[in-house]
Design an enzyme around this catalytic site. Structure first.
Site, short mmCIF file in Angstrom:
data_model
loop_
_atom_site.label_atom_id
_atom_site.label_comp_id
_atom_site.label_asym_id
_atom_site.label_seq_id
_atom_site.Cartn_x
_atom_site.Cartn_y
_atom_site.Cartn_z
N PHE A 131 0.83 -1.21 0.00
CA PHE A 131 0.00 0.00 0.00
C PHE A 131 0.87 1.26 0.00
CE2 PHE A 131 0.66 -1.85 4.13
CZ PHE A 131 1.30 -0.83 4.81
N PRO A 132 0.39 2.35 -0.59
CA PRO A 132 1.10 3.63 -0.48
C PRO A 132 1.19 4.07 0.98
CG PRO A 132 -0.52 3.70 -2.24
CD PRO A 132 -0.77 2.43 -1.48
N CYS A 133 2.29 4.69 1.31
CA CYS A 133 2.51 5.13 2.70
C CYS A 133 1.83 6.47 2.92
CB CYS A 133 4.01 5.26 2.96
SG CYS A 133 4.44 5.85 4.59
N GLN A 134 0.86 6.49 3.83
CA GLN A 134 0.14 7.72 4.15
C GLN A 134 0.22 8.01 5.64
OE1 GLN A 134 -3.23 5.68 2.26
NE2 GLN A 134 -3.79 7.67 1.42
N LEU A 176 9.27 4.31 4.95
CA LEU A 176 8.24 4.01 5.94
C LEU A 176 8.82 3.92 7.35
CD1 LEU A 176 5.34 3.18 6.67
CD2 LEU A 176 5.95 0.83 6.13
#
Length: 397
Positions: A131-134, A176
């Site tokens: 998943f994209p890091c948000q 991350l």
């Protein structure tokens, strides 16, 4: 490779602990056999990989993947013996790539938020996702499942909650680990703990130690279902390092030279600059006036910026591939020819098989490959997963 910083190496140089000489072409530090022996002594160099138990699956192990992209992770897990029963991806070209190469895979194209995973409860041993890091909003010291809502990690966590796999695996970029001073990854661990998973301490894996001719790093997070008695051991590092020559020529990685394929070209101005760069060199190998003209304001900024105007040499692993091979700061020039790597060369550097075709425009194909998890790295992690499941099912037959 050493897992240390250039600042540390320079400090060791000044103290006399190391005695490097300078490379005659690119001025890099070259370390002697004596220096390498010291590196090994202090644990910087990888040791020969220890023997690991056979990773042939004892039964069919099913995997679900979110954010599947062009299939680097899925293909690696398949090579390790896992069966992919569902892949979710929003990019239409990446979905076309998956369907073209594996017509039997169940690929769901579209927004992951619209997928109901409850029909798969108890049907998947493993759930994975990159998943994209948000960022999260932290209301207190502990982040809960509901607090992650609105991020794509929440969708990964929701899929875990709805499918209840024995093992979940999340992968992401190195950043991350430091994102929001470490709070983001701590929040993810907190959420998985709330959902009933013991999280193995996250690990940064360097692809060069897993039969990948590329200096790529990925962070992996593994969660094990509480109460199941699962044990996970990270795949052992391989002492053998592979290079661009291994990627593109017949030899240790591939039985034939890389097939011809389409590729981008440099515009005239950049080509004239890149013609002046030797294999293994970068912008500092240009005459001073051209350095300043090419780098503009970046010339006076800090940092080595070693990826700019970079020509890779045959005897080194490639720098991390990006989604655009010809843009400034992402130059990865062919060792001999003044051009970016072609699509098939890109794919080989990511250790895709030659029969894995990519759909969409040339730009899309580069982006799909650049975003992928290297297949051989994924296979190594998949082998570790299979060993974990084998040990579990051997006790529960």
């Amino acid at each position: 490779m050493l897992g240390t910083t250039t600042e540390t190496l320079r400090r060791w140089d000044k103290s006399g602990k190391l005695t490097p000489v300078r490379h005659p072409i690119n001025n890099y530090r070259v370390y002697t056999a004596r220096d390498l022996a010291q590196f090994e002594k202090i644990g910087c160099l990888p040791k020969p990989a220890p023997e690991q138990a056979s990773c042939a699956p004892l039964r069919q192990y099913n995997a679900i993947e979110l954010f599947a992209g062009a299939g680097g992770l899925a293909l690696g897990l398949e090579k390790a013996g896992l069966s992919n029963i569902l892949l979710s991806e929003i990019n239409k070209n990446a979905c076309a790539t998956l369907r073209q190469n594996r017509p039997h895979w169940h690929v769901i194209e579209g927004d992951v938020t619209a997928i109901d995973f409850t029909p798969y409860q108890g049907k998947a041993d493993v759930l994975t996702g990159g998943f994209p890091c948000q960022a999260f909003s932290f209301a207190g010291k502990r982040l809960g499942f509901e607090d992650a809502r609105g991020t794509l990690f929440f969708e990964f966590a929701r899929a875990v909650k709805e499918t209840q796999p024995l093992l979940c695996l999340a992968e992401n970029v190195r950043g991350l680990l430091e994102h929001q001073s470490g709070e983001t990854i701590a929040g993810m661990i907190s959420v998985l703990d709330e959902l009933g998973y013991d999280v193995v301490p996250p690990r940064l894996l360097k692809a060069i130690f897993y039969r990948v001719p590329q200096k790529r790093e990925r962070v992996f997070i593994v969660g094990l279902k509480k109460g199941a008695g699962l044990k996970f051991t990270w795949p052992a590092e391989n002492q053998e390092i592979f290079t661009i020559k291994d990627a593109l020529k017949k030899g240790r990685l591939y039985p034939n030279d890389v097939p011809a394929s389409a590729g981008q070209a440099y515009p005239k101005g950049k080509r004239e600059i890149m013609e002046l760069i030797p294999p293994g060199g970068y912008w500092r190998d240009l005459p001073l006036d051209l350095q300043k003209d090419y780098m503009k304001g970046s010339f006076h900024s800090s940092g080595g910026k070693t990826g700019m105007a970079r020509r890779i040499s045959w005897d080194e692993p490639c720098l991390t591939l990006t989604c655009a091979p010809a843009q400034k700061q992402t130059e990865r020039c062919h060792p001999d020819e003044t051009r970016p790597f072609t699509v098939r060369e890109y794919a080989r550097i990511q250790t895709f098989t030659d029969d894995w075709e990519f759909a969409g425009s040339l730009t899309s194909q580069y982006a799909q490959i650049g975003n992928a998890v290297p297949v051989n790295l994924a296979e190594a992690v998949g082998g570790a997963i299979v060993r974990t499941l084998n040990e579990f099912y051997s006790r529960h037959n």
